[in-house]
Design a protein around this motif. Structure first.
Motif, PDB file in Angstrom:
ATOM      1  N   GLU A 218       0.963  -1.266  -0.063  1.00 11.49           N
ATOM      2  CA  GLU A 218      -0.069   0.123   0.173  1.00 11.49           C
ATOM      3  C   GLU A 218       0.958   1.098   0.001  1.00 11.49           C
ATOM      4  OE1 GLU A 218      -2.686  -0.094   3.236  1.00 11.49           O
ATOM      5  OE2 GLU A 218      -3.855  -1.821   2.552  1.00 11.49           O
ATOM      6  N   ARG A 220       0.605   3.868   1.903  1.00 12.83           N
ATOM      7  CA  ARG A 220       0.739   4.042   3.099  1.00 12.83           C
ATOM      8  C   ARG A 220       2.331   3.348   3.745  1.00 12.83           C
ATOM      9  NH1 ARG A 220      -1.003   8.582   5.637  1.00 12.83           N
ATOM     10  NH2 ARG A 220      -3.304   9.108   5.190  1.00 12.83           N
ATOM     11  N   ALA A 285     -11.185  14.533  -0.576  1.00  6.30           N
ATOM     12  CA  ALA A 285     -12.017  13.660  -0.089  1.00  6.30           C
ATOM     13  C   ALA A 285     -13.527  13.733  -0.195  1.00  6.30           C
ATOM     14  CB  ALA A 285     -11.436  12.826   1.272  1.00  6.30           C
ATOM     15  N   ASN A 291     -16.772   5.900  -0.191  1.00  6.22           N
ATOM     16  CA  ASN A 291     -16.196   4.738  -0.347  1.00  6.22           C
ATOM     17  C   ASN A 291     -15.123   4.443  -1.714  1.00  6.22           C
ATOM     18  OD1 ASN A 291     -17.432   3.732   1.893  1.00  6.22           O
ATOM     19  ND2 ASN A 291     -19.090   2.784   0.537  1.00  6.22           N
ATOM     20  N   ASN A 293     -11.679   5.029  -3.254  1.00  9.42           N
ATOM     21  CA  ASN A 293     -10.039   4.917  -2.831  1.00  9.42           C
ATOM     22  C   ASN A 293      -9.114   5.457  -3.921  1.00  9.42           C
ATOM     23  OD1 ASN A 293      -7.925   3.986  -1.521  1.00  9.42           O
ATOM     24  ND2 ASN A 293      -7.885   1.821  -2.412  1.00  9.42           N
ATOM     25  N   ASP A 295      -5.598   7.001  -4.064  1.00  8.69           N
ATOM     26  CA  ASP A 295      -4.316   6.682  -3.654  1.00  8.69           C
ATOM     27  C   ASP A 295      -3.887   8.129  -3.165  1.00  8.69           C
ATOM     28  OD1 ASP A 295      -2.230   4.532  -3.465  1.00  8.69           O
ATOM     29  OD2 ASP A 295      -1.494   6.376  -4.064  1.00  8.69           O
TER      30      ASP A 295
END
Length: 432
Positions: A218, A220, A285, A291, A293, A295
């Protein structure tokens, strides 16, 4: 009588006197020192002052480095080994270097993948920087590298980078075929074709997700100096073509295109980069579907690229404005259309003029990648300020970590600067 007559005849030399060597103060190191360091009272004072400052700095730096230790598992062991010698505790760098380079979340057993991508970078960069000395087929290495590096670092199925590469390739071919009907028309057609291929590729990659699959990592988990390199290389590479488009759009005769480019450039240049990063992290966001996603690294790359593109656009616009009107008229006299004239005559000269400004933006952008630490991304600075200094094992160690960060950033920025100066010398046409 003969002796008197011999003494009265004048002596005429029939050979040249050999040249005498120049005075010592006019040759070699003495001449250089006299002309550059002690050429006048003010220069002499500044030279002596600079030498005193350098002596004061080195008198503290050299013992700190020489008496330092690279062994020890924590700050307490370091202090026991140093015993008040005043040396540096470089054991923190030796013990935490994997975190400084890769972050603390990237899996240990997968670090070979970004390491391999970094090694391959030295094969992919030379064809772009030194193409005048290498065969043109080596550019294929540079073209393939971004997609291969993405697959190595992030993992997943290899179909994803393959379809992205196909989207770029067919998008460019579409643009090249349709640009004769208009630059904007060709650009829009290329974007549509690329977007369609990416959409189809997403469906295919979802169906065959096991094909050529590496363990996914990921975003993160990205951290350390690796994250700074990713952001710096990707954003600089993208911002130059986008900056060229914005600069050309600002000079366009189409009111809508020109207005959009002017508003975009002036707005982005009037907003701090850290604000755009907060927008990428938090505000964006709210505009995405529930929901969704999106990146985080991709969002940050978009914002940093937007920021640097606006500055590069102004640098290139200055290069375009520096060209005489006759260069534009030369394209018209040869029967070239707008795209051909820009590609073959105008942009090569404007880019040569703009090299110092572009390099200045690139160096500043690479250093500004450290700002991502304020949005909880653990780059090199984020790792030092966060997990390392907050641990009880190395509480109180500061200078050694920041010195390591300075060396890493200086090495990259100095290399960029030296290459730009070399390229300027290679492109000079006014020397004999």
């Amino acid at each position: 009588m003969s002796d008197t007559h011999a003494q009265s005849v004048a002596f005429v030399r029939d050979t040249e006197i050999p040249p005498s060597p120049p005075p010592a103060r006019e040759t070699g190191a003495i001449k250089w020192v006299r002309e550059n360091l002690f050429s006048g009272p003010m220069n002499s004072i500044l030279t002596i002052l600079g030498l005193l400052i350098a002596f004061w700095l080195l008198s503290g730096l050299i013992p700190w480095v020489v008496n330092g230790t690279w062994t020890g598992n924590d700050i307490r062991e370091c202090r026991e080994i140093l015993q008040g010698s005043g040396g540096g505790c470089f054991a923190v760098v030796a013990e935490r270097w994997p975190q400084l380079l890769f972050g603390f979340q990237y899996p240990d057993y997968l670090r070979w993948r970004p390491s391999l991508a970094f090694v391959l970078l030295f094969l992919a960069v030379p064809p772009m920087l030194f193409i005048m000395f290498l065969p043109r087929w080596t550019l294929a290495l540079s073209a393939v590298y971004p997609f291969l590096a993405y697959w190595l670092i992030w993992g997943g199925t290899i179909l994803t980078p393959i379809f992205i590469a196909l989207a770029v390739l067919f998008g460019y071919f579409t643009f090249a075929k349709i640009e004769k009907r208009g630059f904007v028309t060709g650009l829009l057609a290329g974007i549509v074709v690329a977007a369609a291929i990416i959409w189809v590729g997403g469906l295919v990659a979802g169906e065959f997700s096991r094909f050529g699959r590496l363990e996914a990592v990921e975003s993160r988990a990205m951290g350390g100096f690796m994250l700074n390199l990713i952001l710096g290389i990707v954003c600089v590479s993208l911002s130059i073509p986008f900056g060229i488009l914005l600069a050309l759009g600002r000079q366009s005769r189409l009111p809508i295109v020109k207005g959009f480019c002017v508003v975009f450039i002036e707005f982005v240049r009037g907003v701090p980069l850290i604000t755009l990063l907060f927008v990428a992290n938090v505000v964006l966001a709210y505009f995405l579907p529930p929901n969704a996603n999106f990146d985080l690294i991709l969002r940050v790359i978009i914002m940093i690229t937007m920021f640097s593109s606006a500055y590069i656009a102004e640098v290139i616009r200055g290069g375009l404005a520096a060209l005489p009107k006759g260069q534009y008229e030369a394209g018209d006299s040869l029967g070239l259309d707008y795209a051909q004239s820009m590609r073959l005559i105008i942009l090569p000269q404007a880019m040569k003029i703009s090299i110092p400004g572009i390099v200045n933006v690139a160096v500043g952008l690479f250093k500004d990648t450290t700002l991502v630490s304020v949005i909880s991304m653990f780059d090199l600075v984020g790792m030092i300020r966060g997990p390392i200094l907050s641990s009880t094992d190395w509480a109180g160690v500061y200078w050694e970590l920041w010195a390591a960060a300075c060396i890493l950033f200086f090495t990259v920025c100095y290399g960029i600067s030296q290459y730009s100066q070399w390229l300027e010398r290679q492109l000079r046409t006014d020397h004999h």
